[in-house]
Design a protein around this motif. Structure first.
Motif, short mmCIF file in Angstrom:
data_model
loop_
_atom_site.label_atom_id
_atom_site.label_comp_id
_atom_site.label_asym_id
_atom_site.label_seq_id
_atom_site.Cartn_x
_atom_site.Cartn_y
_atom_site.Cartn_z
N ASP A 164 37.47 42.99 151.56
CA ASP A 164 38.82 42.87 152.08
C ASP A 164 39.78 43.72 151.25
N SER A 185 46.47 49.20 160.93
CA SER A 185 45.57 48.93 162.05
C SER A 185 44.34 48.21 161.54
N ALA A 186 43.78 47.37 162.41
CA ALA A 186 42.52 46.68 162.14
C ALA A 186 41.64 46.91 163.36
N GLY A 189 39.01 43.66 163.62
CA GLY A 189 39.36 42.35 163.09
C GLY A 189 40.81 42.00 163.38
N ASP A 190 41.30 40.97 162.69
CA ASP A 190 42.65 40.49 162.88
C ASP A 190 43.59 41.12 161.87
N LEU A 191 44.85 41.16 162.22
CA LEU A 191 45.91 41.61 161.33
C LEU A 191 46.90 40.46 161.18
N LYS A 192 47.04 39.97 159.95
CA LYS A 192 47.87 38.81 159.69
C LYS A 192 48.98 39.17 158.72
N THR A 194 51.81 36.94 156.64
CA THR A 194 52.22 35.58 156.29
C THR A 194 53.27 35.63 155.20
N ALA A 212 50.08 43.72 174.02
CA ALA A 212 48.86 42.93 173.93
C ALA A 212 48.65 42.19 175.24
N ARG A 216 51.38 35.15 171.67
CA ARG A 216 51.57 33.74 171.42
C ARG A 216 52.57 33.55 170.29
#
Length: 275
Positions: A164, A185-186, A189-192, A194, A212, A216
């Motif tokens: 990672d 960019s991913a 996988g996911d891009l988070k 926080t 997208a 959500r």
């Protein structure tokens, strides 16, 4: 006559002197064995001198052997020492080397088509200072990753395969700037993103485009209609509300309002007063 008398007188004097001289020599004691006095170093002094000469010879032999051994082990040559070679362009170091004290150099290059490896049991720290000796930049590579003391300018940041990539500022802010844009960019996988307090997405001259299949927004507050005395209590048989309308307060806060035949944002806008 007078002349002959004078000659006789002189002969008598000479005879008398010879007699006295001979008598004096005969009266002196004669030694049969003459005495000799030794000249030089003898006895314990001579033994001490030989001991010190022998000790000096042994010390010289040991020093010569140690010098030859050091030259052999360190591999001294006319071009340098061991893996260290002195060239016209500077110093060339080959193989694995260990530095116990700080190293001050202008440039470090590896051999052609070979990587440059810096290894340490703890951390590897690279400092940059100005002409006054003040610290202007610092890079520390440890077990938890790379720590930058100041700003970093690089065209590419990547993690090792199957690892990672984490960018973190424990006590300050993390700023990413680029004159022609910043792309994150991913591919698989996911891009988070926080944060503890607020997350701001701001565009001064353009727009914020979210593209997208599904967008959500979780944990949005739900607005309610103002209660009235004439309204009857909801019946237990009333259907459950599953459709909501997305509304925006004047300050930009988003909230949900129960959907109806028309827009219900104004009816449930009391939630904007709480923000």
């Amino acid at each position: 006559m007078d002349r002959s008398a004078n000659l006789d007188t002189e002969e008598l004097k000479m005879t008398r002197e010879q007699y006295i001289l001979a008598t004096h020599q005969n009266s002196l004691p004669r030694t049969e064995h003459p005495q000799f006095y030794p000249v030089g170093i003898y006895g314990w002094r001579k033994r001490c001198l030989y001991f010190f000469v022998l000790l000096l010879l042994v010390t010289m032999i040991v020093n010569l052997a140690m010098t030859i051994w050091i030259l052999k082990v360190m591999n001294f040559t006319v071009d340098g020492m061991g893996n260290l070679r002195v060239t016209k362009k500077g110093i060339r170091l080959e193989g694995i080397s260990e530095f116990l004290l700080p190293l001050y150099v202008k440039e470090i290059h590896s051999r052609k088509d070979s990587p440059l490896v810096l290894q340490s049991d703890r951390n590897v720290t690279v400092n940059a200072r100005n002409h006054m000796g003040q610290l202007t930049g610092q890079l520390t590579v440890g077990t938890e990753g790379a720590v930058f003391g100041h700003s970093v300018e690089t065209p590419h940041i990547r993690a090792e395969p199957s690892q990672d990539l984490k960018l973190e500022s424990p006590t300050r802010s993390l700023v990413m700037e680029a004159p022609r844009g910043v792309q994150v960019s991913a591919a698989a996988g996911d891009l988070k993103a926080t944060c503890r307090k607020e997350l701001h997405l701001q565009s001064t001259e353009g727009e914020i485009f979210l593209n997208a299949d599904t967008i959500r927004l979780g944990n949005l507050p739900v607005g309610s209609f103002p209660s009235s005395s004439s309204s009857s209590s909801p019946s237990s048989s009333a259907p459950r509300q599953t459709i909501y309308e997305l509304c925006v307060c004047p300050n930009g806060k988003l909230y949900l309002s129960p959907a109806g035949a028309g827009s219900t944002c104004q009816s449930s806008s009391n939630i904007c007063l709480w923000s």
